[in-house]
Scaffold this active site. Structure first.
Site, PDB file in Angstrom:
ATOM      1  CB  CYS A   1     132.537 103.796 101.267  1.00  7.15           C
ATOM      2  SG  CYS A   1     132.020 104.005 102.956  1.00  7.15           S
TER       3      CYS A   1
ATOM      4  CB  ALA B   1     135.469  98.101  97.421  1.00  8.48           C
TER       5      ALA B   1
ATOM      6  CE  LYS C   1     131.448 107.613  92.898  1.00  6.70           C
ATOM      7  NZ  LYS C   1     131.066 106.202  93.099  1.00  6.70           N
TER       8      LYS C   1
ATOM      9  CG  ASP D   1     130.416 106.384  96.568  1.00  5.14           C
ATOM     10  OD1 ASP D   1     129.202 106.631  96.597  1.00  5.14           O
ATOM     11  OD2 ASP D   1     130.959 105.743  95.635  1.00  5.14           O
TER      12      ASP D   1
ATOM     13  CB  CYS E   1     124.307 105.506  93.338  1.00  4.52           C
ATOM     14  SG  CYS E   1     124.470 103.970  94.250  1.00  4.52           S
TER      15      CYS E   1
END
Ligand SMILES: C[S@@+](CC[C@H](N)C(=O)[O-])C[C@H]1O[C@@H](n2cnc3c(N)ncnc32)[C@H](O)[C@@H]1O
Length: 433
Positions: A252, A254, A258, A321, A374
């Site tokens: 994932c 975009a 990272k 992510d 996050c």
């Protein structure tokens, strides 16, 4: 250009139409050339959203009846007026007069008297406003009441710290491109230009600027020497245990923060696929990689349906992510307080579970998947990983030993503001042979 009227247009797009601040603000300021005006519009838009729930509770006390839907702009202007009076060290007279004047720019001169009366009424009654129930919670913590309750349930000892970190201004964090320069060399370069900065202790590539500044003013930015990235996001590359020859999937990816860090950290990978479902966002990865003179295999596709894009060769490392509630980065994106609804979390949790389950077969035995969010909500983090480990008998957790964050059953959690970093969660999962 009337900065307050421009900020109103941004807020209407976020509050009434559900657009993100990251979309609405650049659109609104694209033709504003004056740097100070742009900065003021940004300050008013970010600040009013950061304190929205407090300002709204106060506004409800001051209005005799709610404004009509078609006057959403006047409601936003009143919120901006209150923000200036309650949170900014701006002379009250300037704040009131300029806010009243913006009614003219908005073609709503009829509202001059109303805006003037409400703001002056606030100045008279500020200490005697009485708010009760959920509104009192929202006024005190400047968060929606449902989120305060969820944080209290998930973090009984830390929820107040999380709320106040979410209301603080975030630090300006950078990642130096370790292929090009060491952090010490870049700090010297900044010092030579009188730009104050300090190293981020938890990450070798990270540093904090004392004052924000436009990226174009950072030495070497356009040549890819440095990127803007929070310290917590910079931990992912180190946790992947990268080595030359490994084949990596960033599932994932975009806008590619990272992805770029992985390539900077280990230039000898045998390949890196950066996958994202959103073609528009995938182009952002490309722009970032071009600036940094890096390259990856960019692929548009649904990580939950690998048959649509996978070439059948297993990966040694997968970074997942996932899309999440973003409750760990509210200080950077205060619009999340308004845009996120309680019902979204269950939907996100099931999307995350679907991605984990679909990508696991793509990992080579002995390979590692790094799951991260996050978010600070347990259901997306420890809960998600716990359920996965119960179901997936060929998966084991690799404990993360680190000086940052906290162990929490499964994985490691950083709460917002801790060690100057955003709220992030990481769990390393190894596939058994
Ligand atoms: C948290 S962001 C990733 C941030 C990125 N890793 C970085 O460091 O810059 C989540 C990304 O997942 C993407 N996404 C959401 N659902 C997806 C899916 N089913 N397959 C692939 N990508 C997906 C979104 O478009 C979004 O870009």
């Amino acid at each position: 250009m009337d900065a307050r009227a421009c900020a109103v247009r941004v807020l209407v797009r976020v509050i009434s139409s559900g657009h993100s601040l990251a979309e609405a603000l650049p659109e609104a300021v694209q033709f504003v050339e004056d740097v100070r005006q742009r900065a003021l519009i940004q300050e008013l838009a970010y600040g009013t959203l950061r304190w929205y729930y407090q300002l709204d509770a106060v506004l409800k006390q001051l209005l005799q009846k709610p404004l009509k839907q078609r006057d959403a702009d006047i409601r936003c202007l009143l919120l901006i007026g209150l923000y200036q009076l309650m949170q900014l060290a701006m002379p009250q007279r300037v704040a009131v007069n300029e806010t009243v004047q913006a009614t003219v720019t908005l073609n709503k001169s009829w509202a001059r008297g109303l805006v003037n009366a409400v703001l002056r009424n606030y100045l008279r009654r500020a200490d005697s406003l009485e708010v009760t129930g959920d509104s009192a919670v929202e006024m005190k913590y400047a968060h929606p009441a449902w989120l305060v309750k969820w944080l209290q349930a998930d973090w009984p000892d830390n929820w107040e710290n999380i709320l106040s970190a979410n209301n603080a201004r975030p630090p300006f964090s950078l990642r130096v491109n370790q292929c090009r320069v060491t952090r010490e060399e870049y700090l010297d370069e900044l010092a030579a230009r009188s730009i104050a900065a300090t190293p981020l202790p938890q990450v070798l590539t990270g540093l904090l600027l004392k004052k924000p500044l436009p990226v174009e003013n950072l030495p070497g930015f356009s040549e890819g020497v440095v990127s803007v990235q929070d310290g917590a996001a910079q931990l992912a590359a180190g946790l992947l245990a990268l080595a030359p020859g490994l084949r990596v999937l960033d599932a994932c990816a975009a806008p590619g923060g990272k992805t770029a860090h992985i390539l900077e950290a280990e230039p000898g990978l045998s390949g890196l696929t950066a996958l994202d479902i959103d073609g528009h966002r995938l182009r952002r990865i490309e722009e970032n990689l071009v600036r940094l003179s890096l390259s990856a295999h960019l692929q548009q596709g649904d990580a939950g349906e690998p048959q649509g894009w996978w070439d059948g060769q297993p990966y040694d490392r997968i970074l997942l992510d996932v899309p999440c509630s973003a409750t760990g980065v509210i200080r950077r994106h205060p619009d999340i307080k308004l845009l996120r609804k309680p019902g979204d979390v269950a939907t996100l949790v099931s999307r995350q579970a679907r991605l984990l389950k679909a990508l696991w077969p793509l990992l080579v035995p002995g390979g590692m998947l790094l799951y991260c969010t996050c978010s600070v909500l347990r259901d997306e983090n420890i809960g998600q990983v716990g359920r996965f480990l119960e179901m997936q008998i060929d998966a084991e957790e690799v404990p993360i030993r680190a000086s940052w964050g906290r162990v929490c059953g499964h994985g490691r959690q950083i709460l917002p503001g801790e060690n100057e970093m955003d709220g992030f969660y990481f769990a390393c999962l190894r596939k058994l042979g």
